[in-house]
Scaffold this motif. Sequence first.
Motif, PDB file in Angstrom:
ATOM      1  N   ILE A   1      11.781   6.257 -11.520  1.00 39.38           N
ATOM      2  CA  ILE A   1      11.901   4.908 -11.792  1.00 39.38           C
ATOM      3  C   ILE A   1      12.803   4.375 -10.627  1.00 39.38           C
ATOM      4  O   ILE A   1      12.657   3.290 -10.449  1.00 39.38           O
ATOM      5  N   ALA A   2      13.395   5.206  -9.753  1.00 42.95           N
ATOM      6  CA  ALA A   2      14.152   4.843  -8.697  1.00 42.95           C
ATOM      7  C   ALA A   2      12.993   3.901  -7.769  1.00 42.95           C
ATOM      8  O   ALA A   2      13.613   2.936  -6.894  1.00 42.95           O
ATOM      9  N   ILE A   3      11.813   4.174  -7.747  1.00 46.22           N
ATOM     10  CA  ILE A   3      11.005   3.456  -6.903  1.00 46.22           C
ATOM     11  C   ILE A   3      10.480   2.428  -7.192  1.00 46.22           C
ATOM     12  O   ILE A   3       9.841   1.590  -6.637  1.00 46.22           O
ATOM     13  N   LEU A   4      10.337   1.947  -8.846  1.00 49.31           N
ATOM     14  CA  LEU A   4      10.072   0.948  -9.104  1.00 49.31           C
ATOM     15  C   LEU A   4      10.200  -0.537  -8.685  1.00 49.31           C
ATOM     16  O   LEU A   4       9.532  -1.209  -8.560  1.00 49.31           O
ATOM     17  N   PRO A   5      11.540  -0.887  -8.426  1.00 50.99           N
ATOM     18  CA  PRO A   5      11.983  -2.097  -7.794  1.00 50.99           C
ATOM     19  C   PRO A   5      11.066  -2.370  -6.400  1.00 50.99           C
ATOM     20  O   PRO A   5      10.870  -3.466  -6.077  1.00 50.99           O
ATOM     21  N   PHE A   6      11.135  -1.271  -5.501  1.00 53.25           N
ATOM     22  CA  PHE A   6      10.520  -1.473  -4.261  1.00 53.25           C
ATOM     23  C   PHE A   6       9.014  -1.846  -4.699  1.00 53.25           C
ATOM     24  O   PHE A   6       8.271  -2.614  -3.949  1.00 53.25           O
ATOM     25  N   SER A   7       8.369  -1.315  -5.704  1.00 50.89           N
ATOM     26  CA  SER A   7       6.917  -1.367  -5.876  1.00 50.89           C
ATOM     27  C   SER A   7       6.783  -2.861  -6.454  1.00 50.89           C
ATOM     28  O   SER A   7       5.762  -3.351  -6.023  1.00 50.89           O
ATOM     29  N   VAL A   8       7.340  -3.254  -7.294  1.00 51.30           N
ATOM     30  CA  VAL A   8       7.305  -4.391  -7.833  1.00 51.30           C
ATOM     31  C   VAL A   8       7.575  -5.369  -6.807  1.00 51.30           C
ATOM     32  O   VAL A   8       6.934  -6.730  -6.785  1.00 51.30           O
ATOM     33  N   LYS A   9       8.777  -5.300  -6.012  1.00 44.18           N
ATOM     34  CA  LYS A   9       8.841  -6.344  -5.015  1.00 44.18           C
ATOM     35  C   LYS A   9       7.783  -6.389  -3.930  1.00 44.18           C
ATOM     36  O   LYS A   9       7.271  -7.329  -3.403  1.00 44.18           O
ATOM     37  N   ALA A  10       7.131  -5.287  -3.777  1.00 38.92           N
ATOM     38  CA  ALA A  10       6.155  -5.223  -2.586  1.00 38.92           C
ATOM     39  C   ALA A  10       4.979  -5.781  -3.290  1.00 38.92           C
ATOM     40  O   ALA A  10       4.291  -6.638  -2.432  1.00 38.92           O
TER      41      ALA A  10
ATOM     42  N   ALA B   1       0.723  -1.410   0.025  1.00 36.42           N
ATOM     43  CA  ALA B   1      -0.176  -0.119  -0.036  1.00 36.42           C
ATOM     44  C   ALA B   1       0.734   1.239  -0.169  1.00 36.42           C
ATOM     45  O   ALA B   1       0.438   2.304  -0.421  1.00 36.42           O
ATOM     46  N   LEU B   2       2.121   1.194   0.559  1.00 35.06           N
ATOM     47  CA  LEU B   2       2.930   2.284   0.509  1.00 35.06           C
ATOM     48  C   LEU B   2       3.711   2.640  -0.795  1.00 35.06           C
ATOM     49  O   LEU B   2       3.646   3.603  -1.224  1.00 35.06           O
ATOM     50  N   PHE B   3       4.180   1.537  -1.523  1.00 37.92           N
ATOM     51  CA  PHE B   3       4.927   1.564  -2.552  1.00 37.92           C
ATOM     52  C   PHE B   3       4.061   1.569  -3.995  1.00 37.92           C
ATOM     53  O   PHE B   3       4.389   2.193  -4.984  1.00 37.92           O
ATOM     54  N   CYS B   4       3.205   0.608  -3.980  1.00 43.47           N
ATOM     55  CA  CYS B   4       2.607   0.294  -5.180  1.00 43.47           C
ATOM     56  C   CYS B   4       1.797   1.486  -6.012  1.00 43.47           C
ATOM     57  O   CYS B   4       1.826   1.590  -7.295  1.00 43.47           O
ATOM     58  N   PRO B   5       1.296   2.627  -5.309  1.00 45.69           N
ATOM     59  CA  PRO B   5       0.641   3.735  -6.020  1.00 45.69           C
ATOM     60  C   PRO B   5       1.524   4.430  -6.576  1.00 45.69           C
ATOM     61  O   PRO B   5       1.294   5.430  -7.621  1.00 45.69           O
ATOM     62  N   LEU B   6       2.876   4.639  -6.230  1.00 49.83           N
ATOM     63  CA  LEU B   6       3.900   5.524  -6.780  1.00 49.83           C
ATOM     64  C   LEU B   6       4.221   5.501  -8.154  1.00 49.83           C
ATOM     65  O   LEU B   6       4.329   6.656  -9.043  1.00 49.83           O
ATOM     66  N   PRO B   7       4.579   4.129  -8.659  1.00 50.14           N
ATOM     67  CA  PRO B   7       5.042   3.980 -10.266  1.00 50.14           C
ATOM     68  C   PRO B   7       3.818   4.452 -11.072  1.00 50.14           C
ATOM     69  O   PRO B   7       4.234   4.265 -12.309  1.00 50.14           O
TER      70      PRO B   7
ATOM     71  N   SER C   1      18.659  -1.811  -7.040  1.00 45.56           N
ATOM     72  CA  SER C   1      18.571  -0.405  -6.452  1.00 45.56           C
ATOM     73  C   SER C   1      19.624   0.294  -7.233  1.00 45.56           C
ATOM     74  O   SER C   1      19.288   1.722  -7.386  1.00 45.56           O
ATOM     75  N   ALA C   2      20.690  -0.240  -7.319  1.00 46.52           N
ATOM     76  CA  ALA C   2      21.724   0.569  -7.980  1.00 46.52           C
ATOM     77  C   ALA C   2      21.547   0.803  -9.736  1.00 46.52           C
ATOM     78  O   ALA C   2      22.099   1.440 -10.275  1.00 46.52           O
ATOM     79  N   LEU C   3      20.544   0.223 -10.308  1.00 49.06           N
ATOM     80  CA  LEU C   3      20.144   0.331 -11.744  1.00 49.06           C
ATOM     81  C   LEU C   3      19.586   1.628 -12.017  1.00 49.06           C
ATOM     82  O   LEU C   3      19.949   2.247 -12.847  1.00 49.06           O
ATOM     83  N   ALA C   4      18.994   2.257 -11.170  1.00 50.18           N
ATOM     84  CA  ALA C   4      18.439   3.506 -11.400  1.00 50.18           C
ATOM     85  C   ALA C   4      19.359   4.661 -11.738  1.00 50.18           C
ATOM     86  O   ALA C   4      19.209   5.504 -12.911  1.00 50.18           O
ATOM     87  N   PRO C   5      20.269   4.792 -10.957  1.00 49.75           N
ATOM     88  CA  PRO C   5      21.317   5.906 -11.276  1.00 49.75           C
ATOM     89  C   PRO C   5      22.454   5.489 -12.374  1.00 49.75           C
ATOM     90  O   PRO C   5      22.652   6.528 -13.122  1.00 49.75           O
ATOM     91  N   ILE C   6      22.366   4.235 -12.552  1.00 43.74           N
ATOM     92  CA  ILE C   6      23.206   3.879 -13.608  1.00 43.74           C
ATOM     93  C   ILE C   6      22.640   3.982 -14.949  1.00 43.74           C
ATOM     94  O   ILE C   6      23.085   4.494 -15.945  1.00 43.74           O
TER      95      ILE C   6
END
Length: 574
Positions: A392-401, A236-242, A348-353
């Motif tokens: 896009i940096a928040i995407l990994p956390f959203s998919v994982k959650a 509920a915290l991360f999924c709406p963000l992306p 998490s390191a993919l976003a800045p790369i």
Amino acid sequence: MVGEGPYLISDLDKRSRRRRSFAERYDHSLKTMIPVRPYARLAPNPMDDAGLFSFATFSWFTPVMVKSYRHTLTVDALPPLSPYDSSDTNAQRFRVLWDKEVARAGPEKASLGRVVWQFQRTRVLMDTVVNILCVVMAAIGPTVLIHQILRQTESATRNVWVGVGLCVALFATEFTKVLFWALAWAINYRTAIRLKVAVSTLVFENLVSFKTLTRISVGEVLNVLSSDSCSLFEAALFCPLPATIPILMVVCAVFAFFILGPTALIGISVYVIFVPIQVFMAKLNSAFRRSAISMTDKRVQTMNEFVTCIKLIKMYAWEKPFTQTIRDIRKRERKLLEKAGFVQSGNSALAPIASTIAIVSTFTCHILLRRQLTAPVAFSVIAMFNVMKFSIAILPFSVKAAAEASVSLRRMKRILIATSPPSYITQPEGADTVLLLANATLTWAQEAGRESDSDVKKARKRKKHLLAKQRSETYSPSASPPGAAGPEDRSGGGGKSVLHNISFVVRKGKVLGICGNIGSGKSSLLAALLGQMQLRQGVVAVSGTLAYVSQQAWIFHGSVRENILFGAKYDHQR
């Protein structure tokens, strides 16, 4: 006595089930949209009277922080829980939605995910609107204002007031972006809290309505009420963000193509390629965590058995084998968690790369094609790609959650649709009869379901011959005469009987004591009287209610008075 159904919210107000009007449902939320509410001090919880700025910046919590700095912060000094966030209110609403879903699709086909969406969809839609406004403010700064500021510095006819106005506008857009971003997090946090307490309360109600845990292990119960509820909180915290990522990518692609030309599509394509990679790594991380959760269930169940049978283990000096077993389980669990941590760190390191690769590849191709690259264009494109990295940096956390929440919902649904077996206890015919067992044969057959169905099917053929041999040896007439209690074995598979042909009567005013060796069935006999076993044949009759003092004390973390009262009001005279 625990009844047949949930009792925590048994006295709900039936009027709350009617369809409320828009003003009744959203009056409190609409008042929160007021920017400043200096005179609203009626609610016991300051968050309920907070305005928009106070709610987004959490400034309503400042008096509590000041009080904690000046004096020692105690539980009595904290503001009471908001009624909008209480488990009673949210669990009541969630149960109504769940009952409607079960009535519509049936227990097996009912979708707990659909109920979760219905429970929070209004707040998720509001969060999406706030995120869109945040993305708009984030895009206006680099795409329009920074570009105009750089062009103004290179212009021969400079106007100071135009430059000052552009700088003020840039500050306003950045401030508004941060405000909307903070507001989105504030909305998500409160939504996640409500969802967590609602689902956890509903699961707990169903669990306490069971007279015995049949197909649910103790380790699974602990994980459902701890890690699985936290998985729903994170979802509920991360999924709406992306949700705004497609909008942001389209806006940035159009603007980059407009100011830079076709070479801007190279950088956009880098982001498009990195998105499925991040999704794949997030799903891989979730797979490792699901495996770790199953190992955690096994470890907690083994520890529970270890603590329960500690006297027997100490008696036979089995400490080292049991300790080694627990260490092996913990070692496998730790390896899975380490793999999940490595995958999550890499993701998490993919976003800045991705941002760096997009910028370098875009400018390299642009220069190799001998196209003109000015400072305003270069800085605008860099700022635009940084904005895309921001989302896009928040995407990994959203998919994982989301992946972990999907697994958690399946585990919770298994508890919500589970029902207690029908009670076999009847009422004795004699007026002076309190307890009656007549040729009663009982078993712990349902407890075999603690293992997964696949494991039971695999082990059934392997154990069939062994169980038949054990029955013939253990329950032969020479080994166990009629009326005696068989060995106490709660883990028996395939419906192994525990109590055989038990017959006795207890009348009013009489005292009956039962003695026997360890494993002779004393505890099983008490469980049979409580209705926690499966009756194969015979009669078990109980007059009135029973008071049962367990051999293993159940004490929760609290004072002696709280453990005695168990939520009841303190009566000093009594």
